[in-house]
Design an enzyme around this catalytic site. Structure first.
Site, mmCIF file in Angstrom:
data_model
loop_
_atom_site.group_PDB
_atom_site.id
_atom_site.type_symbol
_atom_site.label_atom_id
_atom_site.label_comp_id
_atom_site.label_asym_id
_atom_site.label_seq_id
_atom_site.Cartn_x
_atom_site.Cartn_y
_atom_site.Cartn_z
ATOM 1 N N HIS A 1 9.789 28.498 70.280
ATOM 2 C CA HIS A 1 8.365 28.186 70.346
ATOM 3 C C HIS A 1 7.645 29.263 71.164
ATOM 4 C CE1 HIS A 1 4.574 26.173 71.074
ATOM 5 N NE2 HIS A 1 4.887 25.341 70.089
ATOM 6 N N GLY B 1 -3.490 24.893 69.738
ATOM 7 C CA GLY B 1 -4.350 24.253 70.729
ATOM 8 C C GLY B 1 -5.768 24.796 70.793
ATOM 9 N N SER C 1 -2.977 23.521 65.661
ATOM 10 C CA SER C 1 -4.235 22.777 65.542
ATOM 11 C C SER C 1 -4.333 21.892 64.305
ATOM 12 C CB SER C 1 -5.436 23.733 65.583
ATOM 13 O OG SER C 1 -5.559 24.294 66.872
ATOM 14 N N LYS D 1 5.461 18.330 73.532
ATOM 15 C CA LYS D 1 5.414 19.328 74.615
ATOM 16 C C LYS D 1 5.607 18.613 75.964
ATOM 17 C CE LYS D 1 2.676 22.304 71.675
ATOM 18 N NZ LYS D 1 1.666 23.341 71.551
ATOM 19 N N GLU E 1 3.700 29.270 63.095
ATOM 20 C CA GLU E 1 2.678 28.827 64.043
ATOM 21 C C GLU E 1 1.933 30.050 64.586
ATOM 22 O OE1 GLU E 1 3.613 24.696 65.823
ATOM 23 O OE2 GLU E 1 4.491 26.191 67.140
ATOM 24 N N GLY F 1 1.258 19.373 67.468
ATOM 25 C CA GLY F 1 1.260 19.238 68.917
ATOM 26 C C GLY F 1 0.303 18.144 69.363
ATOM 27 N N GLY F 2 -0.837 18.549 69.902
ATOM 28 C CA GLY F 2 -1.804 17.639 70.510
ATOM 29 C C GLY F 2 -2.101 16.373 69.714
ATOM 30 N N GLU G 1 5.349 29.152 73.260
ATOM 31 C CA GLU G 1 5.150 28.848 74.686
ATOM 32 C C GLU G 1 6.392 29.228 75.482
ATOM 33 O OE1 GLU G 1 4.048 24.803 74.036
ATOM 34 O OE2 GLU G 1 2.095 25.430 73.267
ATOM 35 N N ASN H 1 5.548 17.406 68.107
ATOM 36 C CA ASN H 1 6.031 18.104 69.305
ATOM 37 C C ASN H 1 5.154 17.663 70.480
ATOM 38 O OD1 ASN H 1 6.808 19.836 71.299
ATOM 39 N ND2 ASN H 1 6.097 21.712 70.277
HETATM 40 P P1 13P Z 1 -1.236 21.984 68.567
HETATM 41 O O1 13P Z 1 -1.071 21.100 67.363
HETATM 42 O O2 13P Z 1 -1.593 21.242 69.811
HETATM 43 O O3 13P Z 1 -2.144 23.149 68.267
HETATM 44 O O4 13P Z 1 0.211 22.609 68.857
HETATM 45 C C1 13P Z 1 0.910 23.185 67.819
HETATM 46 C C2 13P Z 1 2.273 23.488 68.284
HETATM 47 O O5 13P Z 1 2.493 24.383 69.083
HETATM 48 C C3 13P Z 1 3.359 22.622 67.779
HETATM 49 O O6 13P Z 1 4.608 23.131 68.116
#
Ligand code: 13P
Length: 238
Positions: free
Chosen positions: A87, A161, A197, A9, A155, A218-219, A89, A7
């Protein structure tokens, strides 16, 4: 088979995504690799030889007059197979409601695509975690058909993050709780991913979780070399 869903983002510029796409062909996996770039970059991801394509969001209604939104029919025309929905966010920063999430899941299923439904608790909700997760599942699943296609991504919001992750025992227990709940109430065997994470530093530990069906990343997924490490470490598990 497991799922490794990236993802992106709201990240990467045009040049960066072009470099990224160039490197994808060097990734090899017997698991299902899925990339969810920013929607403006979906056309860059059409050479889906060794991966599938996902979207980070979809509008809660069919194609038509809705400035700035993206319809499920448009995603489908770009060979998108998976759509992330719910999600945290979007729930928390953009105030996406349970009704909108339910509508999105409906449209995704009606178009024979795969919803990746994100659920998770805030740090202060840990003691009430099971109820939070069950409520999020119920609101998304109400009045749906063909739910067996759904993938759930657990999640924990406090793990996104932050570099913090639950213990492997916790993830095992929660994953099983989700699978048992969904099986009992909706008569389906649901695949459950972990997200929050996921990194090259904790992937060995996470791979110890016996019942997880993959990861939503994510990251770490923004860096192809780090993603490669994760893909290779999951290969050892196959
Ligand atoms: P991170 O892997 O950056 O913590 O993000 C997880 C996430 O929200 C994936 O949808």
């Amino acid at each position: 088979m497991k799922w490794i869903i990236s993802n992106h983002k709201m990240n990467l510029t045009k040049k960066e995504i072009e470099n990224y796409v160039d490197q994808i062909s060097t990734l090899k996996s017997s698991n299902e690799l899925v990339f969810c770039p920013s929607s403006i970059y979906l056309p860059y991801f059409q050479n889906q030889v060794n991966y599938s394509l996902g979207a980070q969001n979809v509008a809660d209604r069919n194609m038509g007059a809705l400035t700035g939104e993206i319809a499920i029919q448009q995603l489908k025309s770009l060979n998108v197979k998976y759509v992330i929905v719910g999600h945290s966010e979007r729930r928390n920063i953009l105030n996406e409601t349970e009704e909108m999430i339910n509508q999105k899941v409906k449209l995704i299923l009606e178009n024979a695509m795969v919803p990746v439904l994100c659920i998770g608790e805030k740090e202060e909700e840990i003691n009430d975690r099971e109820n939070i997760l069950m409520n999020e599942i119920d609101s998304a699943f109400t009045n749906q058909v063909n739910l067996d296609q759904v993938i759930i991504a657990y999640e924990p919001i406090w793990a996104i993050g932050t570099g913090k992750i639950p213990t492997t025992e916790e993830i095992t227990t929660i994953t099983q709780m989700i699978k048992d709940y969904v099986h009992k109430k909706y008569q389906i065997f649901c695949r459950v991913l972990y997200g929050g994470s996921v990194s090259i530093n904790n992937i060995d530990e996470l791979n110890q979780v016996p019942n997880i069906d993959g990861y939503l990343i994510g990251g770490t997924s923004l860096d192809i070399e780090k993603l490669r490490v994760i893909i290779e470490k999951m290969e050892e598990e196959v």
